[in-house]
Design an enzyme around this catalytic site. Structure first.
Site, PDB file in Angstrom:
ATOM      1  CG  ASP A  12       1.638   2.896  -4.129  1.00 12.85           C
ATOM      2  OD1 ASP A  12       2.468   3.494  -4.849  1.00 12.85           O
ATOM      3  OD2 ASP A  12       0.603   2.368  -4.576  1.00 12.85           O
ATOM      4  CE1 TYR A 228      -9.174   2.489  -3.704  1.00 14.83           C
ATOM      5  CE2 TYR A 228      -7.962   3.856  -5.266  1.00 14.83           C
ATOM      6  CZ  TYR A 228      -8.161   2.647  -4.641  1.00 14.83           C
ATOM      7  OH  TYR A 228      -7.347   1.595  -4.931  1.00 14.83           O
ATOM      8  CE  LYS A 231      -9.113  -2.491  -0.351  1.00 11.64           C
ATOM      9  NZ  LYS A 231      -9.989  -2.248   0.788  1.00 11.64           N
TER      10      LYS A 231
HETATM   11  P1  13P Z   1      -2.593  -0.095  -4.682  1.00 17.02           P
HETATM   12  O1  13P Z   1      -3.456   0.169  -3.446  1.00 17.02           O
HETATM   13  O2  13P Z   1      -1.652  -1.222  -4.462  1.00 17.02           O
HETATM   14  O3  13P Z   1      -1.949   1.176  -5.134  1.00 17.02           O
HETATM   15  O4  13P Z   1      -3.589  -0.580  -5.826  1.00 17.02           O
HETATM   16  C1  13P Z   1      -4.597   0.292  -6.234  1.00 17.02           C
HETATM   17  C2  13P Z   1      -5.454  -0.229  -7.339  1.00 17.02           C
HETATM   18  O5  13P Z   1      -6.361   0.482  -7.734  1.00 17.02           O
HETATM   19  C3  13P Z   1      -5.216  -1.552  -7.936  1.00 17.02           C
HETATM   20  O6  13P Z   1      -6.113  -1.837  -8.963  1.00 17.02           O
HETATM   21 MG    MG Z   2      -0.512   1.889  -6.189  1.00 19.02          MG
HETATM   22 MG    MG Z   3      -0.007  -1.326  -3.203  1.00 23.55          MG
END
Ligand code: 13P
Ligand code: MG
Ligand code: MG
Ligand code: 13P
Length: 364
Positions: A12, A228, A231
């Site tokens: 990402d 953080y 994900k």
């Molecule tokens: P991603 O991990 O897909 O970037 O999503 C992060 C997020 O905070 C979604 O609410």
């Molecule tokens: Mg994202």
């Molecule tokens: Mg993502």
């Protein structure tokens, strides 16, 4: 016999809008970068996305963990980050944890699933890619595909599948691995993979041929970065047919959405909704978590496809079920088990709140 390597590397590097999707300019840039790879490096490639993650599917003869292939992926994500910064996309460069490439993208942010094998006379493969969830999301479907006769009748009636499969499971916290031979060790396997936040199925092998049948990405970005950073939206490659589960057996577990960790701020349980690439855009509460499944026939390394399996109407009911489950779990708001347990929370104010209240806690 010459082997082919299939590498799926994802990252990402900026969301459009928020964390919902990838801007078309980034997908174009990724295609352009892979097309510009030195002649002979790649046999073929396909660029796609699920939610805000760019997925590079590449075939080549360089083997797994190859520095040149990993550098190509890294450079592609860097080029896409440049586009993302120009458009001020959300979280531009989010998954690129390091400033410079150092030999292998593992541990640098991107997720990686790779396998090397001799291409069979016919080689159907399915690549699953998910957004707003974590690598353990594959545990339940992989278990069903390769160990559950109620899902995969081939385990019962295909002489080449009847002996079962070996499951290599990784402990993502202590960085250890263990292999289970199934069906004999099913119950031992389940005690681990039923805890998908920690134990993940990395690879699966046929006991009849020894061939690799499936492999997944097991990077946990937040554990690597120590904070953080989004994900660890995972990918998984599955080979099908001829002694392996049939394509329809591989797709079957996704007919019922299971609960996975991820969703809003990476901190909630929610249903994994199967969808076509055109609908792989998490919206509601940044979700629900999505999975796409692209099928290819390999032909001397050429990726013939894709077949966008979950775009099919056979998954309409699964999407409806996912929406109903989403409706229900959302009513719990900030309460567990919708919200993840404390030790799995990605974003948390707990340390600060604890500090603020330190003086007010008394022995009870
Ligand atoms: P991603 O991990 O897909 O970037 O999503 C992060 C997020 O905070 C979604 O609410
Ligand atoms: Mg994202
Ligand atoms: Mg993502
Ligand atoms: P065909 O007879 O169409 O090859 O199908 C066999 C099979 O494996 C179906 O799952």
């Amino acid at each position: 016999m010459e082997k082919i390597t299939l590498s799926v590397i994802k990252a990402d590097v900026g969301g459009y809008v928020g964390h919902s999707s990838v801007h078309p300019a980034l997908l174009e840039k990724a295609k352009e970068t892979l097309a510009g790879a030195r002649s002979g490096l790649l046999v073929d490639y396909h660029v796609t996305h699920v939610g805000d993650d760019i997925n590079l599917v590449m075939t080549h003869h360089q083997g797994t963990d190859n520095e040149e292939i990993h550098k190509l992926a890294w450079d592609t994500f860097l080029a896409c980050t440049g586009e993302a910064k120009k458009l001020k996309l959300y979280g531009a460069g989010q998954d690129l944890l390091a400033d410079a490439f150092s030999g292998n993208v593992k541990g640098m942010g991107p997720g990686v699933a790779e396998m090397e094998f001799v291409e069979r006379p016919s080689e159907p493969i399915i690549i699953f890619m998910a957004d707003k969830t974590e690598p353990g999301a594959w545990n339940l479907p992989l278990y069903k595909i390769f160990a559950d006769p109620f899902n995969t009748i081939g385990l019962v009636i295909d002489p080449k599948a009847h002996a079962g499969f070996k499951f290599e499971v990784h402990d993502l916290i202590e960085h250890k691995k263990v292999t289970f031979s199934c069906p004999e060790e099913l119950y031992d396997l389940l005690i681990f993979i039923g805890a998908p936040g920690r134990y993940c199925i990395k690879s699966i092998y046929s006991k009849t041929t020894g061939d690799i049948a499936a492999t997944s990405s097991t990077q946990r970005l937040n554990l690597m970065a120590g904070r953080y950073v989004g994900k660890d939206d995972p990918v998984c490659i599955v080979r099908a047919q001829s002694g392996l589960p049939a394509v329809g057996e591989v797709l079957e577990p996704f007919a019922h959405p299971h609960l996975v960790a991820g969703w809003m701020r990476g901190s909630h349980h929610g249903p994994l909704m199967p969808c076509g690439v055109d609908h792989a855009t998490p919206t509601r509460f940044d979700g629900p978590p999505r999975v796409i499944g692209l099928g290819f026939q390999l032909a001397n390394g050429k990726l013939v496809g894709p077949q966008d399996f979950f775009a099919d109407q056979a998954y309409d009911e699964a999407r409806r079920e996912a929406n109903l489950i989403a409706n229900y779990v959302r009513t719990l708001g900030p309460f567990e088990p919708h919200r993840l347990p404390l030790d799995e929370m990605e974003y948390t104010t707990m340390p600060d709140v604890m500090k603020k209240l330190a003086g007010r806690f008394e022995p009870a």
